[in-house]
Write a protein that holds these residues in place. Structure first.
Motif, PDB file in Angstrom:
ATOM      1  N   ILE A  37      26.522  52.937  67.269  1.00 16.92           N
ATOM      2  CA  ILE A  37      26.741  51.600  66.720  1.00 16.92           C
ATOM      3  C   ILE A  37      25.467  51.074  66.072  1.00 16.92           C
ATOM      4  O   ILE A  37      25.492  50.475  64.990  1.00 16.92           O
ATOM      5  CB  ILE A  37      27.222  50.639  67.830  1.00 16.92           C
ATOM      6  CG1 ILE A  37      28.584  51.084  68.351  1.00 16.92           C
ATOM      7  CG2 ILE A  37      27.312  49.221  67.307  1.00 16.92           C
ATOM      8  CD1 ILE A  37      29.031  50.373  69.587  1.00 16.92           C
ATOM      9  N   ARG A  38      24.323  51.351  66.718  1.00 13.07           N
ATOM     10  CA  ARG A  38      23.068  50.809  66.220  1.00 13.07           C
ATOM     11  C   ARG A  38      22.717  51.365  64.836  1.00 13.07           C
ATOM     12  O   ARG A  38      22.098  50.697  64.032  1.00 13.07           O
ATOM     13  CB  ARG A  38      21.947  51.120  67.202  1.00 13.07           C
ATOM     14  CG  ARG A  38      20.783  50.196  67.010  1.00 13.07           C
ATOM     15  CD  ARG A  38      19.768  50.300  68.080  1.00 13.07           C
ATOM     16  NE  ARG A  38      20.030  51.329  69.091  1.00 13.07           N
ATOM     17  CZ  ARG A  38      19.176  51.559  70.077  1.00 13.07           C
ATOM     18  NH1 ARG A  38      18.072  50.859  70.157  1.00 13.07           N
ATOM     19  NH2 ARG A  38      19.418  52.471  70.968  1.00 13.07           N
ATOM     20  N   SER A  39      23.148  52.583  64.592  1.00 12.63           N
ATOM     21  CA  SER A  39      22.772  53.192  63.312  1.00 12.63           C
ATOM     22  C   SER A  39      23.668  52.746  62.158  1.00 12.63           C
ATOM     23  O   SER A  39      23.393  53.044  61.015  1.00 12.63           O
ATOM     24  CB  SER A  39      22.836  54.715  63.440  1.00 12.63           C
ATOM     25  OG  SER A  39      24.165  55.091  63.756  1.00 12.63           O
ATOM     26  N   LYS A  40      24.700  52.013  62.458  1.00 12.71           N
ATOM     27  CA  LYS A  40      25.613  51.559  61.400  1.00 12.71           C
ATOM     28  C   LYS A  40      25.045  50.309  60.725  1.00 12.71           C
ATOM     29  O   LYS A  40      24.295  49.546  61.347  1.00 12.71           O
ATOM     30  CB  LYS A  40      26.971  51.202  62.007  1.00 12.71           C
ATOM     31  CG  LYS A  40      27.704  52.347  62.670  1.00 12.71           C
ATOM     32  CD  LYS A  40      28.643  53.018  61.696  1.00 12.71           C
ATOM     33  CE  LYS A  40      29.601  53.938  62.409  1.00 12.71           C
ATOM     34  NZ  LYS A  40      28.947  55.012  63.181  1.00 12.71           N
ATOM     35  N   PRO A  41      25.420  50.109  59.432  1.00 10.49           N
ATOM     36  CA  PRO A  41      25.052  48.831  58.794  1.00 10.49           C
ATOM     37  C   PRO A  41      25.799  47.663  59.454  1.00 10.49           C
ATOM     38  O   PRO A  41      26.830  47.872  60.110  1.00 10.49           O
ATOM     39  CB  PRO A  41      25.489  49.013  57.343  1.00 10.49           C
ATOM     40  CG  PRO A  41      26.468  50.130  57.367  1.00 10.49           C
ATOM     41  CD  PRO A  41      26.084  51.015  58.505  1.00 10.49           C
ATOM     42  N   LEU A  42      25.259  46.457  59.251  1.00 11.24           N
ATOM     43  CA  LEU A  42      25.804  45.282  59.939  1.00 11.24           C
ATOM     44  C   LEU A  42      27.292  45.086  59.657  1.00 11.24           C
ATOM     45  O   LEU A  42      28.056  44.679  60.531  1.00 11.24           O
ATOM     46  CB  LEU A  42      25.030  44.029  59.507  1.00 11.24           C
ATOM     47  CG  LEU A  42      23.729  43.783  60.259  1.00 11.24           C
ATOM     48  CD1 LEU A  42      23.079  42.513  59.745  1.00 11.24           C
ATOM     49  CD2 LEU A  42      23.995  43.660  61.756  1.00 11.24           C
ATOM     50  N   PHE A  43      27.697  45.392  58.423  1.00  8.99           N
ATOM     51  CA  PHE A  43      29.100  45.176  58.075  1.00  8.99           C
ATOM     52  C   PHE A  43      30.022  46.024  58.954  1.00  8.99           C
ATOM     53  O   PHE A  43      31.007  45.536  59.500  1.00  8.99           O
ATOM     54  CB  PHE A  43      29.305  45.492  56.590  1.00  8.99           C
ATOM     55  CG  PHE A  43      30.742  45.626  56.208  1.00  8.99           C
ATOM     56  CD1 PHE A  43      31.569  44.503  56.205  1.00  8.99           C
ATOM     57  CD2 PHE A  43      31.291  46.864  55.882  1.00  8.99           C
ATOM     58  CE1 PHE A  43      32.907  44.617  55.863  1.00  8.99           C
ATOM     59  CE2 PHE A  43      32.629  46.979  55.555  1.00  8.99           C
ATOM     60  CZ  PHE A  43      33.430  45.860  55.543  1.00  8.99           C
ATOM     61  N   GLN A  44      29.633  47.299  59.103  1.00  7.69           N
ATOM     62  CA  GLN A  44      30.462  48.170  59.943  1.00  7.69           C
ATOM     63  C   GLN A  44      30.361  47.778  61.410  1.00  7.69           C
ATOM     64  O   GLN A  44      31.333  47.867  62.161  1.00  7.69           O
ATOM     65  CB  GLN A  44      30.043  49.626  59.760  1.00  7.69           C
ATOM     66  CG  GLN A  44      30.550  50.194  58.454  1.00  7.69           C
ATOM     67  CD  GLN A  44      30.172  51.647  58.298  1.00  7.69           C
ATOM     68  OE1 GLN A  44      30.108  52.387  59.272  1.00  7.69           O
ATOM     69  NE2 GLN A  44      29.900  52.047  57.071  1.00  7.69           N
TER      70      GLN A  44
END
Lengths: 363, 157
Positions: free
Chosen positions: B92-99
């Protein structure tokens, strides 16, 4: 910031968190079970509510500070105007109370008691509203009085116009009140004009109650006053609750759709009254409520039949000896043989709510 | 470091709790995101050792006191949401904020499903669709909330 240390130990973290989740999930399920079945967690709730109170106070402090500021900077003119208004209101109330004494006395004589009964409300305690939770799903108040002030669970809360609700959770210094308009709340009422009993259910906004259990041909019309019926064991009989605003009789549905507006100012009050009732009064709640007073509990444990003799015993002290015998001629023979006939009409009067007590408990 | 982040975590939880119980007009109350849930999710992802399931449990217990019909209801739902986020925190942490916001939306829906089920089982059913609004507003406000929490965390560190 938290990046180092967590990445390396991921597998460990993973197993650990799964185990922890199982433990905490089991713990919350156990919590729910015991809270739902028989209130084993009242103590836990009590402690947590005490811990939560400072937060609630802090949240409510800005509005409270604003009110205090506004009050302390009120002009002399405003204060004088309010003083005059209050004095007028007091005179008005005193005049009405004069009439009330006479009426109560007359009512007592009609019931066969020698004098008027003492009022059913025994003690009052003013409480300030700390926070308000009013949404379509929940309608609750938090009051700044708790168990240290003698507040108990299931206590009736009123304002000067009518019924507000009852306490559901009592903490050490605070108590949560469920409003009569909460969708989960139902109050047993009587239509004052006809004596018809029904149940008023909260509709989820502070301006309306629903009466969903009235048949289409029920004698009810817009403007009728609803008072508490004394069933259900929380509210005593005869306190104003709401006024009917709309009656919709639809030929298709078997039940009438009735809406009523609460008389209490549920959304504008900043102070409410917690009330203790005389347990031995005929107008007291039909089912015993734990009042916390040892003597009251003792009286209640003896059951409903104990109500009448105690009510009668309560009466003689305030009743002047002349009143019963001299004024009412048909009452005179009854007055001479006091204990026995006094018991029977007296028993007929307060006994009326008794048979209804059973359906009231069921509903 | 652990003690410092624990303090930060508790402070943010307290602020979120205040925002949760702050009296608002009825319409604002309906769209109010569950700030405490967002805080628990944020710390589950960004400090999975300090935050996480235990934090979720105790935060949920506080929510139960303020707005739960049964003690333990929010505690269960919130420790479940925290567990999922701790488990998947690296992904989750590696995803962009939108995702991330989409994942948060899914977590909030799971959280609300648990509440919905328990409400029904314990006999306090609230079937109004309005109760689901906060899942959308919570997801919408997630980027902002995460940015604020990250800013607070960064400035102190």
């Amino acid at each position: 910031v938290a990046a180092f240390g967590t990445g390396a130990s991921r597998p460990l973290q993973r197993g650990g968190s799964g185990f922890r989740f199982t433990v905490y999930a089991a713990l919350s399920v156990v919590c729910m079970y015991f809270d739902q079945r028989g209130n084993y967690l009242e103590q836990v709730r009590y402690v947590l509510q005490g811990a939560a109170y400072p937060i609630q106070l802090a949240v409510s402090s800005p509005p409270a500070a604003w009110r205090w500021l506004k009050e302390s900077f009120q002009t002399r003119e405003a204060l004088r105007a309010e003083n005059t208004r209050l004095r007028n209101a007091e005179r008005d109330l005193e005049l009405r109370a004069m009439r009330y004494e006479a009426l109560a006395h007359e009512n007592g004589e009609l019931r066969g008691l020698q004098g008027a009964l003492p009022p059913v409300a025994d003690r009052w305690l003013a409480a300030e509203i700390v926070t308000v939770q009013v949404s379509g799903l929940r309608q609750r108040l938090l009051l700044n009085r708790g168990q240290t002030n003698g507040v108990f669970k299931g206590q009736a809360v009123l304002d000067d116009k009518g019924l507000i609700g009852q306490t559901v959770h009592v903490g050490p210094w605070s108590a949560e009140v469920i409003l009569i308009t909460d969708p989960e709340h139902a109050v047993p009422v009587r239509i004052e004009r006809t004596g018809l009993r029904t149940i008023a259910v909260g509709a989820g906004d502070t301006a309306s109650l629903a009466l969903p259990y009235l048949p289409g041909n029920a004698d009810i019309k817009s403007g009728d006053l609803l008072v508490t019926s004394g069933l259900g064991g929380v509210f005593p009989e005869g306190y104003p609750v709401a006024r009917v605003t709309s009656v919709n009789r639809d030929a298709i549905t078997p039940l009438a759709q009735v809406k009523a507006a609460p008389l209490a100012h549920l959304d504008t009050d900043s102070e409410v009254m917690l009330v203790w009732f005389r347990a031995d009064h005929p107008a007291a709640p039909a089912t015993p409520v734990a009042t916390g007073k040892a003597d009251a509990l003792g009286e209640l444990k003896s059951g409903d039949p104990a109500m009448q003799p105690q009510a009668a015993r309560h009466v003689p002290p305030p009743a002047p000896a002349a009143s019963g015998a001299a004024e009412a001629a048909p009452n005179a023979p009854a007055g001479s043989t006091q204990p026995v006939p006094q018991g029977t009409p007296n028993g007929a009067g307060p006994a009326a709510p008794k048979p209804e007590a059973a359906p009231g408990q069921q509903s | 470091m652990s003690r410092d982040s624990l303090g930060r975590l508790l402070l943010s939880a307290l602020l979120a709790l205040v925002l949760t119980v702050l009296p608002l007009p009825a319409w604002a109350d309906l769209v109010r995101p569950q700030f405490l849930v967002l805080a628990v999710l944020y710390w589950s992802v960004n400090a999975p050792r300090t935050g996480g399931v235990a934090f979720g449990f105790f935060a949920g217990l506080m929510l139960d006191i303020f707005q739960g019909p049964v003690l333990g209801e929010h505690a269960l739902a919130l420790s479940l949401a925290a567990y999922i986020f701790v488990r998947e925190h690296q992904r989750i942490r590696s995803k962009p904020l939108f995702q991330q916001a989409l994942i948060v939306f899914a977590a909030l829906v799971a959280y609300e499903v648990v509440l919905f089920a328990i409400d029904g089982w314990t006999g306090h059913p609230v079937t109004s669709p309005l109760r689901w609004i906060h899942t959308v507003t919570g997801a919408l406000i997630w980027p902002l909330a995460a940015a604020i929490l990250a800013y607070g965390a960064g400035r102190r560190a």
